[in-house]
Write a protein that holds these residues in place. Structure first.
Motif, PDB file in Angstrom:
ATOM      1  N   MET A   1     -33.915   3.044  -7.223  1.00 32.91           N
ATOM      2  CA  MET A   1     -32.921   4.021  -6.763  1.00 32.91           C
ATOM      3  C   MET A   1     -31.786   3.318  -6.038  1.00 32.91           C
ATOM      4  N   LEU A   2     -30.637   3.944  -6.060  1.00 29.27           N
ATOM      5  CA  LEU A   2     -29.472   3.363  -5.417  1.00 29.27           C
ATOM      6  C   LEU A   2     -29.574   3.435  -3.898  1.00 29.27           C
ATOM      7  N   ASP A   3     -29.058   2.397  -3.250  1.00 32.20           N
ATOM      8  CA  ASP A   3     -28.940   2.377  -1.798  1.00 32.20           C
ATOM      9  C   ASP A   3     -27.546   1.848  -1.504  1.00 32.20           C
ATOM     10  N   LEU A   4     -26.601   2.753  -1.298  1.00 35.95           N
ATOM     11  CA  LEU A   4     -25.208   2.329  -1.184  1.00 35.95           C
ATOM     12  C   LEU A   4     -24.365   3.404  -0.505  1.00 35.95           C
ATOM     13  N   THR A   5     -23.122   3.034  -0.248  1.00 32.08           N
ATOM     14  CA  THR A   5     -22.150   3.955   0.336  1.00 32.08           C
ATOM     15  C   THR A   5     -20.905   3.972  -0.535  1.00 32.08           C
ATOM     16  N   LEU A   6     -20.498   5.170  -0.967  1.00 33.04           N
ATOM     17  CA  LEU A   6     -19.293   5.333  -1.782  1.00 33.04           C
ATOM     18  C   LEU A   6     -18.116   5.514  -0.845  1.00 33.04           C
ATOM     19  N   GLN A   7     -17.086   4.689  -1.038  1.00 32.31           N
ATOM     20  CA  GLN A   7     -15.939   4.705  -0.140  1.00 32.31           C
ATOM     21  C   GLN A   7     -14.624   4.888  -0.892  1.00 32.31           C
ATOM     22  N   ASN A   8     -13.622   5.378  -0.182  1.00 37.35           N
ATOM     23  CA  ASN A   8     -12.229   5.467  -0.665  1.00 37.35           C
ATOM     24  C   ASN A   8     -12.062   6.410  -1.850  1.00 37.35           C
ATOM     25  N   ALA A   9     -12.910   7.419  -1.919  1.00 36.39           N
ATOM     26  CA  ALA A   9     -12.797   8.423  -2.979  1.00 36.39           C
ATOM     27  C   ALA A   9     -12.947   9.813  -2.370  1.00 36.39           C
ATOM     28  N   ILE A  24     -25.992   7.118  -0.034  1.00 33.96           N
ATOM     29  CA  ILE A  24     -27.112   7.520  -0.883  1.00 33.96           C
ATOM     30  C   ILE A  24     -28.257   6.552  -0.655  1.00 33.96           C
ATOM     31  N   SER A  25     -29.463   7.083  -0.494  1.00 39.16           N
ATOM     32  CA  SER A  25     -30.639   6.221  -0.368  1.00 39.16           C
ATOM     33  C   SER A  25     -31.893   7.032  -0.661  1.00 39.16           C
ATOM     34  N   GLY A  26     -32.829   6.418  -1.367  1.00 37.94           N
ATOM     35  CA  GLY A  26     -34.098   7.072  -1.642  1.00 37.94           C
ATOM     36  C   GLY A  26     -33.968   8.336  -2.467  1.00 37.94           C
ATOM     37  N   GLY A  27     -32.887   8.445  -3.197  1.00 35.10           N
ATOM     38  CA  GLY A  27     -32.684   9.620  -4.043  1.00 35.10           C
ATOM     39  C   GLY A  27     -31.997  10.775  -3.357  1.00 35.10           C
ATOM     40  N   PHE A  28     -31.587  10.581  -2.076  1.00 35.77           N
ATOM     41  CA  PHE A  28     -30.994  11.673  -1.322  1.00 35.77           C
ATOM     42  C   PHE A  28     -29.628  11.279  -0.755  1.00 35.77           C
ATOM     43  N   VAL A 365     -30.440   7.942  -9.111  1.00 32.42           N
ATOM     44  CA  VAL A 365     -30.568   6.940 -10.168  1.00 32.42           C
ATOM     45  C   VAL A 365     -29.393   7.083 -11.133  1.00 32.42           C
ATOM     46  N   VAL A 366     -28.865   5.971 -11.599  1.00 28.43           N
ATOM     47  CA  VAL A 366     -27.761   6.022 -12.548  1.00 28.43           C
ATOM     48  C   VAL A 366     -28.267   6.573 -13.882  1.00 28.43           C
ATOM     49  N   ALA A 367     -27.691   7.696 -14.306  1.00 25.93           N
ATOM     50  CA  ALA A 367     -28.046   8.294 -15.585  1.00 25.93           C
ATOM     51  C   ALA A 367     -27.035   7.938 -16.660  1.00 25.93           C
ATOM     52  N   TYR A 368     -25.784   7.695 -16.223  1.00 26.75           N
ATOM     53  CA  TYR A 368     -24.712   7.344 -17.166  1.00 26.75           C
ATOM     54  C   TYR A 368     -23.626   6.621 -16.395  1.00 26.75           C
ATOM     55  N   MET A 369     -23.058   5.590 -17.017  1.00 23.71           N
ATOM     56  CA  MET A 369     -21.938   4.879 -16.395  1.00 23.71           C
ATOM     57  C   MET A 369     -21.179   4.147 -17.492  1.00 23.71           C
ATOM     58  N   SER A 370     -19.853   4.230 -17.435  1.00 26.24           N
ATOM     59  CA  SER A 370     -19.067   3.622 -18.497  1.00 26.24           C
ATOM     60  C   SER A 370     -17.711   3.188 -17.973  1.00 26.24           C
ATOM     61  N   GLY A 371     -17.237   2.057 -18.465  1.00 28.88           N
ATOM     62  CA  GLY A 371     -15.878   1.628 -18.155  1.00 28.88           C
ATOM     63  C   GLY A 371     -15.739   0.910 -16.841  1.00 28.88           C
ATOM     64  N   GLU A 372     -14.534   0.978 -16.285  1.00 28.64           N
ATOM     65  CA  GLU A 372     -14.176   0.219 -15.088  1.00 28.64           C
ATOM     66  C   GLU A 372     -15.086   0.497 -13.909  1.00 28.64           C
TER      67      GLU A 372
END
Length: 379
Positions: A1-9, A24-28, A365-372
């Protein structure tokens, strides 16, 4: 699972767009704070919850009799859902006298395949059983299927052309429908006549079945409501969802009684019903919609939400709620549908300039990702 912080969006939260980082961490949502990901040029929205869609059919049976690899079909469907930003999907499968892909035999294969594959994919796959009201001999099997596969959503349809049958006339498209069912036109017509003639038995049989489903906690709905009286009759049985009402009268009756109203996203995108019924755009503009469903086209919900904004019918928060929080409530899922701390990390990332969905995260969890955008996560 992802453990990260989305910034500048920009983040679409219930109160509106926010520039605050999203962890995001532990699915939440709202915990952790691992790796920082710069999403400049993108925006983050709640994952789409699809309350009714049968677009999976093209994967399960691309041609009649040509492919019976049901599990791989479900996997392909899950990939398409993710690419369209759908993180939770109710797959709407018929249980009908119509036979073929709408018959019980095919339905059992679908239910079994989805149950097998669902734990292995990131998108949350759920089942909806669409039961034909006059298929009296199929009621017991339908109830058995609900119990066996844990189906939590049942919708009732009636596709018999009653007026034509009562007048002794052949229904339109009889030959094509008969071929799909594996019957001769004569046998198919005889079957429809027999079902039509048993109409007096239907109300009591529906009363009994709905009572049984209510005891199991199953969400129930009616499909293609036309009148206030018809909607009231379904409500009395415990069916509190009105799927794709065909008239303003039926939709208004549902709203006044506090029922859920589901409309077709393709109808919104097209701007009219392909069957000549009331436009979903008109109903949305009147406040007579709680959820927009993919119906038969998985890309439609995301596009329909934006269409409502383009036409000035709704603000973006309200429009997106019709494809996220609204359908989540309908399905009884309180852990998703909006971006709030403690909820499931079901998110889509959209390119601001094009509004193209470039990534989907389901349950952290990443289900889809494409491009830049992929480079932003990997770099």
């Amino acid at each position: 699972m992802l453990d990260l912080t989305l910034q500048n969006a920009p983040i679409l939260r219930p109160e509106g767009w926010s520039d605050a980082p999203l962890s995001i961490s532990g699915g939440f949502i709202g915990s952790g704070g691992g790796k920082a990901v710069d999403l400049s040029g993108f925006e983050v929205l709640p994952g789409i919850v699809d309350a009714h869609g049968d677009g999976f059919e093209r994967h399960m049976a691309p041609r009649r009799g040509a492919l019976r690899e049901r599990a791989s079909g479900v996997q392909a469907c899950a990939a398409e859902l993710a690419a369209c930003g759908i993180t939770t999907a109710a797959l709407a499968q018929f249980w009908s006298w119509e036979g073929g892909m709408r018959g019980p035999e095919f339905a059992r294969e679908v239910f079994a395949a989805v149950t097998e594959v669902a734990p292995t994919v990131t998108v949350d796959l759920r089942l909806q059983l669409r039961l034909e009201t006059h298929f009296l001999d199929g009621f017991a099997g339908a109830a058995e299927a609900v119990e066996r596969w844990g189906i939590s959503y049942v919708v009732f349809n009636d596709h018999l052309p009653h007026q034509r049958l009562a007048e002794g006339r052949k229904p339109p498209r009889l030959t094509g429908q008969a071929l799909k069912s594996g019957r001769s036109p004569e046998a198919h017509l005889a079957l429809m006549m027999g079902l039509h003639e048993r109409g007096d038995e239907v109300p009591a049989a529906l009363d009994g079945l709905c009572a049984r489903l209510t005891e199991r906690g199953v969400t129930m709905g009616s499909h293609d409501d036309r009148t206030a009286g018809g909607r009231a009759a379904w409500r009395a049985r415990g069916a509190q969802v009105s799927e794709f009402p065909e008239t303003v009268e039926a939709a208004q009756a549902a709203r006044e009684a506090g029922d859920f109203i589901v409309l077709g996203a393709p109808n919104v995108v097209r701007g009219a019903s392909h069957a000549g019924n009331v436009s979903a755009l008109e109903l949305v503009g009147m406040g007579l919609c709680d959820a927009l469903a993919s119906d038969y086209h998985y890309p439609a919900p995301a596009r329909a939400a934006w269409r409502c904004v383009e036409l000035g019918l709704l603000e973006e928060v309200e429009a997106w709620r019709l494809v996220s929080e609204g359908p989540a409530k309908l399905l009884g899922l309180t852990d998703r549908g909006r971006i709030e701390d403690g909820l499931r990390a079901d998110l889509i990332i959209r390119e601001q300039a094009s509004r193209r969905i470039v990534a989907t995260i389901a349950g952290g969890v990443v289900a889809y990702m494409s491009g830049e955008v992929a480079g932003r996560f990997i770099g």
